[in-house]
Scaffold this motif. Structure first.
Motif, PDB file in Angstrom:
ATOM      1  N   ASN A   5       0.855  -1.185   0.000  1.00 33.16           N
ATOM      2  CA  ASN A   5       0.000   0.000   0.000  1.00 33.16           C
ATOM      3  C   ASN A   5       0.895   1.240   0.000  1.00 33.16           C
ATOM      4  O   ASN A   5       2.127   1.133  -0.082  1.00 33.16           O
ATOM      5  CB  ASN A   5      -1.000  -0.023   1.164  1.00 33.16           C
ATOM      6  CG  ASN A   5      -0.328   0.013   2.529  1.00 33.16           C
ATOM      7  OD1 ASN A   5       0.697   0.671   2.721  1.00 33.16           O
ATOM      8  ND2 ASN A   5      -0.910  -0.681   3.503  1.00 33.16           N
ATOM      9  N   THR A  99      -4.267  -2.470  -3.609  1.00 28.41           N
ATOM     10  CA  THR A  99      -3.686  -2.114  -2.307  1.00 28.41           C
ATOM     11  C   THR A  99      -3.919  -0.661  -1.927  1.00 28.41           C
ATOM     12  O   THR A  99      -3.554  -0.225  -0.837  1.00 28.41           O
ATOM     13  CB  THR A  99      -2.174  -2.396  -2.310  1.00 28.41           C
ATOM     14  OG1 THR A  99      -1.568  -1.696  -3.413  1.00 28.41           O
ATOM     15  CG2 THR A  99      -1.897  -3.888  -2.436  1.00 28.41           C
ATOM     16  N   SER A 100      -4.533   0.090  -2.829  1.00 24.32           N
ATOM     17  CA  SER A 100      -4.843   1.492  -2.580  1.00 24.32           C
ATOM     18  C   SER A 100      -6.049   1.857  -3.442  1.00 24.32           C
ATOM     19  O   SER A 100      -6.152   1.400  -4.578  1.00 24.32           O
ATOM     20  CB  SER A 100      -3.645   2.374  -2.943  1.00 24.32           C
ATOM     21  OG  SER A 100      -3.958   3.746  -2.809  1.00 24.32           O
ATOM     22  N   VAL A 129      -5.512  -1.712   3.300  1.00 23.66           N
ATOM     23  CA  VAL A 129      -5.528  -0.949   2.048  1.00 23.66           C
ATOM     24  C   VAL A 129      -5.616   0.531   2.400  1.00 23.66           C
ATOM     25  O   VAL A 129      -6.370   0.926   3.286  1.00 23.66           O
ATOM     26  CB  VAL A 129      -6.721  -1.369   1.168  1.00 23.66           C
ATOM     27  CG1 VAL A 129      -6.846  -0.464  -0.060  1.00 23.66           C
ATOM     28  CG2 VAL A 129      -6.571  -2.832   0.739  1.00 23.66           C
TER      29      VAL A 129
END
Length: 309
Positions: A5, A99-100, A129
């Motif tokens: 992230n 992840t983001s 996240v």
């Protein structure tokens, strides 16, 4: 290494006074060009998927291409949803392995933006996240985002503080004069550095984001025009302004238009010079090289993130 992230990535960027490039991806060649450049520069990297890319390539296909990239290169890569327009889309991408994510509630009321952003943050943080949100409106067009210049609004510093405190969001995209696509304001491009410094002083150590930060590199505009195009003399944000912003708390700078221009210019040039060639590998290879050249330049000469990993 696995996808990461943006939390540690931004912490290092803020402390080092540089920005991480966030580059929009649509297909394999674009991903390869971006990742090859970041690996050579030893820089962390954000690969982001827009609404248009989701429709064109399917986020699962793009995620698998990004997974191939992290197996091939030993660098930190975050896979980011760009301009998620609802909680449901953010949730879907989180569940798919992003992840983001960004929730873009800039068209909503302040309170509604806070409400949905907080909902996204709660779901995302429970799954490690990170979340980006947006406050203020950028002019311009990017896939499904379309804001007229007269409807653009700059980010209010006091509202930015309240927004971050009430939502717990990990980073905030602010409007200080950039524009999606080519520059949409009258006169020469200008960034409101006084506003940026005010926001940064009120949110010390907090990562800010610039959208619409392509420079509209004229060499590729001219190449497109030379080889059968009719792209007008569009303007972008001067790179020296982006470099300055990176030292004032901007930890993520988005680039899309410059990649599109470089890829299109390379393909047009090759096909005009080689009209009998119909093998996509022959013209997508130079396009990939052009993407790599642009990204390497941005990382090394503009964002300052070379040798950051």
């Amino acid at each position: 290494m696995p996808l990461v992230n943006t939390r540690e990535m931004f912490k290092k960027a803020y402390e080092g006074k540089y920005a991480i490039g966030a580059f929009n991806v649509n297909n394999m060649e674009i991903i390869q060009g971006i990742v090859d450049a970041a690996a050579e520069e030893k820089s962390g990297l954000i690969l982001q998927v827009s609404a248009g890319a989701r429709k064109y390539a399917n986020p699962i296909y793009l995620r698998k291409l990004v997974e191939a990239a992290i197996e091939d290169k030993d660098i930190d890569i975050a896979l980011h949803l760009d301009h998620g327009e609802s909680f449901e889309i953010c949730k879907q991408c989180i569940d798919d392995g992003f992840t983001s994510v960004m929730f873009d509630g800039s068209a909503l009321s302040f309170e509604e933006n806070i409400r949905i952003t907080k909902q996204v943050v709660e779901y995302a943080h429970a799954r490690n996240v990170t979340v980006e949100a947006e406050l203020g409106k950028l002019a311009g067009v990017e896939d499904d985002v379309n804001v007229k210049a007269e409807d653009a609004t700059y980010t209010d510093p006091a509202q930015a503080v309240e927004f971050v405190e009430r939502t717990g969001v990990d980073s905030l995209a602010i409007a200080i004069g950039t524009s999606h696509g080519a520059y949409k304001f009258k006169g020469e491009p200008q960034l409101d550095f006084e506003r940026l410094e005010k926001i940064s002083s009120l949110l010390p150590g907090y990562p800010l984001v610039l959208h619409g930060a392509s420079s509209v590199m004229q060499e590729y505009v001219q190449m497109c025009n030379e080889y059968g195009g009719s792209i007008p003399g569009a303007k972008g944000v001067p790179e020296e302004m982006l470099a300055r912003a990176a030292k004032l708390g901007v930890c993520k700078i988005n680039v899309d238009t410059d990649l599109r221009l470089a890829m299109t210019a390379a393909v047009r040039k090759f096909l005009i010079e080689n009209p009998s060639v119909f093998d996509p590998r022959k013209y997508l290879g130079p396009a990939r090289d052009a993407i790599k050249e642009v990204v390497q330049h941005k990382i090394k000469d503009v964002f300052g993130s070379s040798d950051s990993i």
